[in-house]
Design an enzyme around this catalytic site. Sequence first.
Site, PDB file in Angstrom:
ATOM      1  N   ASP A  14       0.847  -1.207   0.000  1.00 41.32           N
ATOM      2  CA  ASP A  14       0.000   0.000   0.000  1.00 41.32           C
ATOM      3  C   ASP A  14       0.882   1.258   0.000  1.00 41.32           C
ATOM      4  O   ASP A  14       0.841   2.067   0.930  1.00 41.32           O
ATOM      5  CB  ASP A  14      -0.938   0.009   1.213  1.00 41.32           C
ATOM      6  CG  ASP A  14      -0.191  -0.119   2.562  1.00 41.32           C
ATOM      7  OD1 ASP A  14      -0.801   0.257   3.589  1.00 41.32           O
ATOM      8  OD2 ASP A  14       0.976  -0.556   2.572  1.00 41.32           O
ATOM      9  N   ASP A  19       6.722   1.045   1.897  1.00 45.70           N
ATOM     10  CA  ASP A  19       6.474   0.074   0.822  1.00 45.70           C
ATOM     11  C   ASP A  19       7.339   0.419  -0.393  1.00 45.70           C
ATOM     12  O   ASP A  19       7.955  -0.451  -1.008  1.00 45.70           O
ATOM     13  CB  ASP A  19       5.008   0.105   0.373  1.00 45.70           C
ATOM     14  CG  ASP A  19       4.026  -0.137   1.478  1.00 45.70           C
ATOM     15  OD1 ASP A  19       3.789   0.784   2.267  1.00 45.70           O
ATOM     16  OD2 ASP A  19       3.492  -1.258   1.565  1.00 45.70           O
ATOM     17  N   ASN A  43      -2.535   2.387   3.614  1.00 41.05           N
ATOM     18  CA  ASN A  43      -2.025   3.739   3.892  1.00 41.05           C
ATOM     19  C   ASN A  43      -2.907   4.818   3.279  1.00 41.05           C
ATOM     20  O   ASN A  43      -3.038   5.915   3.817  1.00 41.05           O
ATOM     21  CB  ASN A  43      -0.604   3.878   3.358  1.00 41.05           C
ATOM     22  CG  ASN A  43       0.397   3.161   4.240  1.00 41.05           C
ATOM     23  OD1 ASN A  43       0.257   3.126   5.458  1.00 41.05           O
ATOM     24  ND2 ASN A  43       1.398   2.540   3.618  1.00 41.05           N
ATOM     25  N   THR A 127       3.176  -6.206   2.303  1.00 42.06           N
ATOM     26  CA  THR A 127       3.612  -5.088   3.163  1.00 42.06           C
ATOM     27  C   THR A 127       2.471  -4.124   3.466  1.00 42.06           C
ATOM     28  O   THR A 127       2.713  -2.974   3.857  1.00 42.06           O
ATOM     29  CB  THR A 127       4.772  -4.321   2.496  1.00 42.06           C
ATOM     30  OG1 THR A 127       4.337  -3.839   1.207  1.00 42.06           O
ATOM     31  CG2 THR A 127       5.990  -5.199   2.329  1.00 42.06           C
ATOM     32  N   PHE A 168      -0.928  -1.493  12.439  1.00 37.27           N
ATOM     33  CA  PHE A 168      -1.840  -0.954  11.431  1.00 37.27           C
ATOM     34  C   PHE A 168      -2.262  -2.000  10.395  1.00 37.27           C
ATOM     35  O   PHE A 168      -3.460  -2.175  10.143  1.00 37.27           O
ATOM     36  CB  PHE A 168      -1.177   0.237  10.741  1.00 37.27           C
ATOM     37  CG  PHE A 168      -2.002   0.863   9.648  1.00 37.27           C
ATOM     38  CD1 PHE A 168      -1.726   0.586   8.313  1.00 37.27           C
ATOM     39  CD2 PHE A 168      -3.056   1.715   9.956  1.00 37.27           C
ATOM     40  CE1 PHE A 168      -2.493   1.168   7.299  1.00 37.27           C
ATOM     41  CE2 PHE A 168      -3.820   2.298   8.950  1.00 37.27           C
ATOM     42  CZ  PHE A 168      -3.534   2.019   7.617  1.00 37.27           C
ATOM     43  N   ASN A 169      -1.325  -2.675   9.762  1.00 36.49           N
ATOM     44  CA  ASN A 169      -1.671  -3.590   8.661  1.00 36.49           C
ATOM     45  C   ASN A 169      -2.640  -4.678   9.102  1.00 36.49           C
ATOM     46  O   ASN A 169      -3.537  -5.049   8.365  1.00 36.49           O
ATOM     47  CB  ASN A 169      -0.408  -4.253   8.084  1.00 36.49           C
ATOM     48  CG  ASN A 169       0.417  -3.309   7.251  1.00 36.49           C
ATOM     49  OD1 ASN A 169      -0.068  -2.248   6.831  1.00 36.49           O
ATOM     50  ND2 ASN A 169       1.672  -3.667   7.031  1.00 36.49           N
ATOM     51  N   HIS A 241       9.714  -0.452   8.340  1.00 36.68           N
ATOM     52  CA  HIS A 241       8.810  -1.590   8.523  1.00 36.68           C
ATOM     53  C   HIS A 241       8.841  -2.530   7.309  1.00 36.68           C
ATOM     54  O   HIS A 241       9.249  -3.673   7.406  1.00 36.68           O
ATOM     55  CB  HIS A 241       7.371  -1.087   8.723  1.00 36.68           C
ATOM     56  CG  HIS A 241       7.179  -0.157   9.882  1.00 36.68           C
ATOM     57  ND1 HIS A 241       7.389  -0.510  11.198  1.00 36.68           N
ATOM     58  CD2 HIS A 241       6.773   1.135   9.923  1.00 36.68           C
ATOM     59  CE1 HIS A 241       7.115   0.507  11.984  1.00 36.68           C
ATOM     60  NE2 HIS A 241       6.745   1.529  11.242  1.00 36.68           N
ATOM     61  N   ASP A 242       8.411  -2.041   6.164  1.00 36.83           N
ATOM     62  CA  ASP A 242       8.247  -2.904   4.992  1.00 36.83           C
ATOM     63  C   ASP A 242       9.560  -3.433   4.415  1.00 36.83           C
ATOM     64  O   ASP A 242       9.610  -4.605   4.000  1.00 36.83           O
ATOM     65  CB  ASP A 242       7.447  -2.164   3.920  1.00 36.83           C
ATOM     66  CG  ASP A 242       6.051  -1.830   4.393  1.00 36.83           C
ATOM     67  OD1 ASP A 242       5.465  -0.851   3.908  1.00 36.83           O
ATOM     68  OD2 ASP A 242       5.531  -2.552   5.273  1.00 36.83           O
TER      69      ASP A 242
HETATM   70  O1  RIB Z   1       2.524  -0.386  10.770  1.00 40.92           O
HETATM   71  C1  RIB Z   1       3.406  -0.192   9.690  1.00 40.92           C
HETATM   72  C2  RIB Z   1       2.778  -0.627   8.410  1.00 40.92           C
HETATM   73  O2  RIB Z   1       1.628   0.142   8.145  1.00 40.92           O
HETATM   74  C3  RIB Z   1       3.695  -0.417   7.185  1.00 40.92           C
HETATM   75  O3  RIB Z   1       3.430  -1.401   6.236  1.00 40.92           O
HETATM   76  C4  RIB Z   1       3.269   0.924   6.659  1.00 40.92           C
HETATM   77  O4  RIB Z   1       3.492   1.061   5.246  1.00 40.92           O
HETATM   78  C5  RIB Z   1       1.786   0.879   6.937  1.00 40.92           C
HETATM   79  O5  RIB Z   1       1.188   0.152   5.878  1.00 40.92           O
HETATM   80 CA    CA Z   2       2.859  -0.770   3.970  1.00 44.42          CA
END
Ligand code: RIB
Ligand code: CA
Length: 316
Positions: A14, A19, A43, A127, A168-169, A241-242
């Site tokens: 996203d 990403d 996102n 991701t 979040f994801n 993160h990704d």
């Molecule tokens: O929590 C981090 C994740 O949430 C990452 O993948 C960032 O791109 C958002 O999608």
């Molecule tokens: Ca992401």
Amino acid sequence: MSDCRPIPVILDGDPGHDDAIAWTLARASSRLRILAVTSCCGNQTIEKTTYNALRVCTLIGLDAPVAKGCPHPLMGPVMNAPSVHGESGLDGPALPEPDRALSKLSAVELMAQVLRASDEPVTIVATGPETNVAALLLAHPELKEKIARISVMGGGISHGNWTPAAEFNILVDPEAAQIVFSSGIPILMAGLDVTEQALILPEDFTRIRALGSHVSSIVSQWLEFFYIFHRSIGYAGAPMHDPCAVLALTDPDLFRTERMSVRIETAGQYCRGMTVGDRTGRPGSVPNAEVLLGLDRAAFADRLVDAMRFYGEVAQ
Ligand code: RIB
Ligand code: CA
């Protein structure tokens, strides 16, 4: 079969600054062969993440079909993150307009087509929220055996970020994550436990910019933008993160992992979207994921900087 053959992968995300950096790393790696790119809603809206996916692939010269994913989570409401990634989902430097058309197939159907056509099982690098991957498993259970592994950025055994319990994801689509994590397909999980250690510091932004290529200039600006939000909440750098979900495949030596049971909370007033880790092996907690828990930050940063040399560098 020798293990030096590139790993065939599908990138589902996203974009999203991290990403975009993850895909930039994947494109630069000789250890991966990117078969397709699919956008998911997270996102930003699916329209925006799809446009961003096309622009990122154009920028990095990624020659693979791009397909648009599911416009909303399987069950819950759409949840976006403009506070982190901006209104476009990829605010900051100007990006090229797409130089290719979107696939006429949906993300699920492009994934299915790629899996059917591949002469070996394919790894999915997820991701964003796992909506597309779950939809693929629901629509095409016969293709499960063509998925070698799913490298997920998502969750956190020790904590969340969008809520105290949930990352979040996973929070955006817990039902999708539950389908993926209970599928029996090998899961490599890069959760907050490791990704919040994977900090790229302002001095690293400078190292990347100093390489002098257009892509490294854009990546350093993405890092600077991504750092704005995270600095405001006390981070010493931009959490990658990704990129962890990509480097876990190309550079596994960077990480410390632990195999454990990971179950997804889909109910709960305060814990919906929590990834519940269990190392005890107690009845019912069957290990289903390799969870990344630690990494060497300096080596991680060096690997990321080195990867950007793929896009050229100006003699210092
Ligand atoms: O929590 C981090 C994740 O949430 C990452 O993948 C960032 O791109 C958002 O999608
Ligand atoms: Ca992401």
